[in-house]
Enzyme design. Structure first.
Site, PDB file in Angstrom:
ATOM      1  N   ASP A 152       0.836  -1.186   0.000  1.00  0.00           N
ATOM      2  CA  ASP A 152       0.000   0.000   0.000  1.00  0.00           C
ATOM      3  C   ASP A 152       0.881   1.250   0.000  1.00  0.00           C
ATOM      4  O   ASP A 152       1.924   1.275   0.654  1.00  0.00           O
ATOM      5  CB  ASP A 152      -0.861  -0.055   1.267  1.00  0.00           C
ATOM      6  CG  ASP A 152      -1.880   1.038   1.344  1.00  0.00           C
ATOM      7  OD1 ASP A 152      -1.487   2.202   1.556  1.00  0.00           O
ATOM      8  OD2 ASP A 152      -3.067   0.735   1.208  1.00  0.00           O
ATOM      9  N   TYR A 187       2.379   2.625   3.254  1.00  0.00           N
ATOM     10  CA  TYR A 187       3.476   1.904   3.917  1.00  0.00           C
ATOM     11  C   TYR A 187       4.768   2.546   3.419  1.00  0.00           C
ATOM     12  O   TYR A 187       5.425   2.053   2.508  1.00  0.00           O
ATOM     13  CB  TYR A 187       3.396   0.421   3.551  1.00  0.00           C
ATOM     14  CG  TYR A 187       4.334  -0.476   4.321  1.00  0.00           C
ATOM     15  CD1 TYR A 187       4.140  -0.734   5.667  1.00  0.00           C
ATOM     16  CD2 TYR A 187       5.411  -1.085   3.688  1.00  0.00           C
ATOM     17  CE1 TYR A 187       4.986  -1.573   6.372  1.00  0.00           C
ATOM     18  CE2 TYR A 187       6.267  -1.938   4.380  1.00  0.00           C
ATOM     19  CZ  TYR A 187       6.049  -2.166   5.715  1.00  0.00           C
ATOM     20  OH  TYR A 187       6.891  -3.002   6.409  1.00  0.00           O
TER      21      TYR A 187
END
Length: 143
Positions: free
Chosen positions: A81, A84
């Site tokens: 994602d 992150y």
């Protein structure tokens, strides 16, 4: 051209580089790891990245990963994602060993590419679809 900010958490690994015309970028093991048959391990890849806004990364094994190491990436394709993206948000490859193996630091074990996030979508329930039935399943048309 998009820019990806990258923090190398393992200094003595080769730097990541996109190959002109290539769609995937290799990632390397950040440390030497020995696994026994049936053992699972998150293999550190030695990098943290800040992807461009609206993108995610897809991580998959290289075509030679199973042949060379007997490793299976247990989540098939990993999705990183875009949120992150901190200094210590190291990328990992979740691998299962099908035989005893030692992965050396710097071995290319997986690859990644970045993709635009899926746009917002809305599902509409209907009684009938307007397309013609092809029969079968998928694109084969075979029952």
């Amino acid at each position: 051209m998009e820019t990806i900010k990258i923090r190398y958490l393992t200094e003595d690994l080769p730097r990541i580089a996109a190959i002109p015309g290539g769609d995937w970028i290799d990632l390397r093991a950040a440390e030497e790891i020995s696994l026994q048959q049936g053992e699972y391990r998150l293999i550190p890849l030695g990098v943290a990245m800040q992807l461009p806004e609206g993108y995610e990364a897809h991580i998959a094994p290289r075509s030679s990963t199973f042949k060379n190491f007997g490793l299976l990436q247990v989540n098939g394709v990993g999705v990183v994602d875009g949120r992150y993206c901190g200094d210590h948000d190291q990328w990992y490859a979740p691998m299962l060993a099908t035989r005893a193996v030692t992965i050396k630091k710097g071995d290319r074990i997986c690859q990644f590419r970045i993709m635009k996030n899926q746009p917002e979508i809305c599902f509409e329930a209907v009684e009938h679809l307007s397309a013609e039935d092809r029969g079968g399943f998928g694109s084969t048309g075979i029952c």
